[in-house]
Write a protein that holds these residues in place. Sequence first.
Motif, PDB file in Angstrom:
ATOM      1  N   ASN A 184     -10.786  -3.563 -25.937  1.00 29.65           N
ATOM      2  CA  ASN A 184     -11.758  -4.310 -26.752  1.00 29.65           C
ATOM      3  C   ASN A 184     -12.924  -4.779 -25.888  1.00 29.65           C
TER       4      ASN A 184
ATOM      5  N   HIS B 107      -3.067  -7.454 -40.783  1.00 31.00           N
ATOM      6  CA  HIS B 107      -3.039  -8.139 -39.474  1.00 31.00           C
ATOM      7  C   HIS B 107      -4.442  -8.600 -39.117  1.00 31.00           C
ATOM      8  N   THR B 108      -4.498  -9.591 -38.234  1.00 32.12           N
ATOM      9  CA  THR B 108      -5.771 -10.030 -37.692  1.00 32.12           C
ATOM     10  C   THR B 108      -5.541 -10.435 -36.248  1.00 32.12           C
ATOM     11  N   ALA B 109      -6.545 -10.342 -35.418  1.00 32.84           N
ATOM     12  CA  ALA B 109      -6.343 -10.454 -33.966  1.00 32.84           C
ATOM     13  C   ALA B 109      -5.194  -9.498 -33.643  1.00 32.84           C
TER      14      ALA B 109
ATOM     15  N   ARG C  31      -9.621   1.248 -46.881  1.00 39.11           N
ATOM     16  CA  ARG C  31      -8.265   1.058 -46.358  1.00 39.11           C
ATOM     17  C   ARG C  31      -7.849  -0.413 -46.410  1.00 39.11           C
ATOM     18  N   LYS C  32      -8.834  -1.300 -46.440  1.00 41.29           N
ATOM     19  CA  LYS C  32      -8.525  -2.746 -46.411  1.00 41.29           C
ATOM     20  C   LYS C  32      -8.396  -3.319 -47.829  1.00 41.29           C
TER      21      LYS C  32
ATOM     22  N   ARG D 218      -6.040  -5.284 -26.073  1.00 44.03           N
ATOM     23  CA  ARG D 218      -4.965  -4.336 -25.825  1.00 44.03           C
ATOM     24  C   ARG D 218      -4.666  -4.395 -24.324  1.00 44.03           C
TER      25      ARG D 218
ATOM     26  N   GLY E 174     -11.422  -9.424 -37.483  1.00 41.68           N
ATOM     27  CA  GLY E 174     -11.298  -8.267 -38.363  1.00 41.68           C
ATOM     28  C   GLY E 174      -9.968  -8.374 -39.069  1.00 41.68           C
ATOM     29  N   MET E 175      -9.646  -7.375 -39.875  1.00 34.63           N
ATOM     30  CA  MET E 175      -8.314  -7.322 -40.455  1.00 34.63           C
ATOM     31  C   MET E 175      -7.924  -5.860 -40.602  1.00 34.63           C
TER      32      MET E 175
ATOM     33  N   ARG F 147      -0.128  -6.326 -26.272  1.00 32.08           N
ATOM     34  CA  ARG F 147      -1.432  -6.977 -26.461  1.00 32.08           C
ATOM     35  C   ARG F 147      -1.362  -8.446 -26.091  1.00 32.08           C
TER      36      ARG F 147
ATOM     37  N   SER G 100     -13.047  -1.366 -34.573  1.00 32.58           N
ATOM     38  CA  SER G 100     -14.330  -0.672 -34.780  1.00 32.58           C
ATOM     39  C   SER G 100     -15.313  -1.481 -35.641  1.00 32.58           C
ATOM     40  N   SER G 101     -14.793  -2.362 -36.498  1.00 41.17           N
ATOM     41  CA  SER G 101     -15.701  -3.042 -37.449  1.00 41.17           C
ATOM     42  C   SER G 101     -16.832  -3.819 -36.779  1.00 41.17           C
TER      43      SER G 101
ATOM     44  N   SER H 277     -13.709 -10.099 -31.778  1.00 40.72           N
ATOM     45  CA  SER H 277     -12.582  -9.227 -32.076  1.00 40.72           C
ATOM     46  C   SER H 277     -12.843  -7.830 -31.542  1.00 40.72           C
ATOM     47  N   GLY H 278     -11.807  -7.028 -31.560  1.00 41.85           N
ATOM     48  CA  GLY H 278     -11.950  -5.635 -31.160  1.00 41.85           C
ATOM     49  C   GLY H 278     -11.953  -4.746 -32.389  1.00 41.85           C
TER      50      GLY H 278
ATOM     51  N   VAL I  80     -10.491 -12.644 -29.160  1.00 39.64           N
ATOM     52  CA  VAL I  80      -9.329 -13.140 -29.927  1.00 39.64           C
ATOM     53  C   VAL I  80      -8.080 -12.357 -29.551  1.00 39.64           C
ATOM     54  N   ASP I  81      -8.290 -11.138 -29.055  1.00 39.43           N
ATOM     55  CA  ASP I  81      -7.125 -10.366 -28.616  1.00 39.43           C
ATOM     56  C   ASP I  81      -7.591  -9.221 -27.724  1.00 39.43           C
TER      57      ASP I  81
HETATM   58  C1  6PG Z   1      -7.858  -5.099 -32.405  1.00 46.85           C
HETATM   59  C2  6PG Z   1      -8.551  -6.078 -33.309  1.00 46.85           C
HETATM   60  C3  6PG Z   1      -7.860  -6.025 -34.636  1.00 46.85           C
HETATM   61  C4  6PG Z   1      -8.900  -5.489 -35.587  1.00 46.85           C
HETATM   62  C5  6PG Z   1      -8.256  -4.881 -36.797  1.00 46.85           C
HETATM   63  C6  6PG Z   1      -9.288  -4.117 -37.629  1.00 46.85           C
HETATM   64  O1  6PG Z   1      -7.660  -5.377 -31.230  1.00 46.85           O
HETATM   65  O2  6PG Z   1      -7.567  -4.003 -32.921  1.00 46.85           O
HETATM   66  O3  6PG Z   1      -8.761  -7.294 -32.804  1.00 46.85           O
HETATM   67  O4  6PG Z   1      -7.359  -7.217 -35.109  1.00 46.85           O
HETATM   68  O5  6PG Z   1      -9.789  -6.513 -35.944  1.00 46.85           O
HETATM   69  O6  6PG Z   1      -7.246  -3.985 -36.361  1.00 46.85           O
HETATM   70  O7  6PG Z   1      -9.694  -3.010 -36.865  1.00 46.85           O
HETATM   71  P1  6PG Z   1     -10.929  -2.109 -37.361  1.00 46.85           P
HETATM   72  O8  6PG Z   1     -12.124  -2.977 -37.267  1.00 46.85           O
HETATM   73  O9  6PG Z   1     -10.975  -0.975 -36.393  1.00 46.85           O
HETATM   74  O10 6PG Z   1     -10.610  -1.671 -38.769  1.00 46.85           O
END
Ligand code: 6PG
Length: 409
Positions: A243, A306-308, A358-359, A233, A300-301, A336, A203-204, A200-201, A230-231
């Motif tokens: 990402n 949202h995810t991906a 925030r989550k 930008r 991530g979420m 995306r 920051s996490s 995933s992208g 998974v995704d």
């Molecule tokens: C992306 C990620 C996205 C990410 C969530 C959480 O391209 O932004 O794939 O799904 O996992 O937005 O983002 P953070 O890890 O920055 O909170």
Amino acid sequence: MIIVVLGVAGSGKTTVGSLLAEALGCAYLDGDSLHPVANLERMQHGVALTDGNRAPWLAAIRERLLAAFDVGRSLVIGCSALKESYRRALEDGLSITWVYLKGSEALIRSRLQRRTDHFMGADMLSSQLDELEEPLGAITADIGLTPDAIVRQVVERLRAARDVRVFADADAVSHQLAEVIAARVRRTVNSTGRCSLALSGGSSPRRIHELLATRLRDRVPWTRVHLFWVDERYVAHDHPDSNFRMARETLLDHVSCPPGNVHPMPTHHDDPDSAAADYEATLRRHFGNGWPRFDLTLLGMGPDGHTASLFPGAAALDERRRAVIAVAASAVPPVRLTLTLPVLNRSLQSHILALGGRKAIALGRVLGGVAHATIHPVAAIQPASGSLVWWADRAAAQRLGTPDSWEPE
Ligand code: 6PG
């Protein structure tokens, strides 16, 4: 989550199933509504159904299960599913939660005798009981309890079955998850010769990448690892929001993963839809035809659940045919590429990372079982036969365990 409430006629499948679906915020399907007319007539005339009579009925139920599973929709189905062979026909590669409504013949018969509006008469009960093969490994509920009590018991069992791991802070989560990923990669390479990861992208994952590239680097057979995303930008791969760029800086530049094993989502096409098709071709070359099955997916979420790049209310949540699609997201950058739920839910091992306060609300709703997948798409991550582990720091987990204090969506 696919739940089948099973039992003989009169055991309360419709009552319990409907209440359970309401408690989980999902749809209920009365399996009997899918019987061919000929079966209904047979039962109305007291003729017991054969395996052959039931085959088209089970196939129709299976199709509805698959439709729900593909898009990560929870579904509760009431279905007698008396025989192990019937349950295997329904399950076949999916992971179904079975809820078995168990009661004495006398209690069930008395209930059937009070029922006037149902095609199944009390005289059919004996044949059903003769056919019944009690399920192993099901959540077994005593139908002497009230339906509400049964539903509470089942919901609690479902919640307890989730694998949720909470650690003090983001760094602690990252250390633990990085260890799990390294071990999974090693085991998979040892057994299959390669390991296909979907990253995933955001920051996490940064800290996890850094740990895999330093402390754990020598424990991972990088030359056998294939990396996918998974995704992505829809920006150049050297753009600050990319990402792929984040992964290159925190991981790829520091490990010996061969360039041919690194499969970024393409963002050079004029048309994002062509890029999505291009990535589907990449997945087909690697996985062959049929749905791609990653050995491990790291998700991530967002605070909105949202995810991906599957965002609340997006049409992408209903995609059942394509593995990769281009989306216009409610985020920056907006365009995306994303894997779709049928791919994400076929991953053999999935990890969802939630870090930071925030989550907390979204995570609480999803794990509290009150989230709708369209409002919190991460709730649609329900791997069929793969494992799913939720990873959270204390800040993100601060609302877990108090779902009753919230209004359902
Ligand atoms: C992306 C990620 C996205 C990410 C969530 C959480 O391209 O932004 O794939 O799904 O996992 O937005 O983002 P953070 O890890 O920055 O909170």
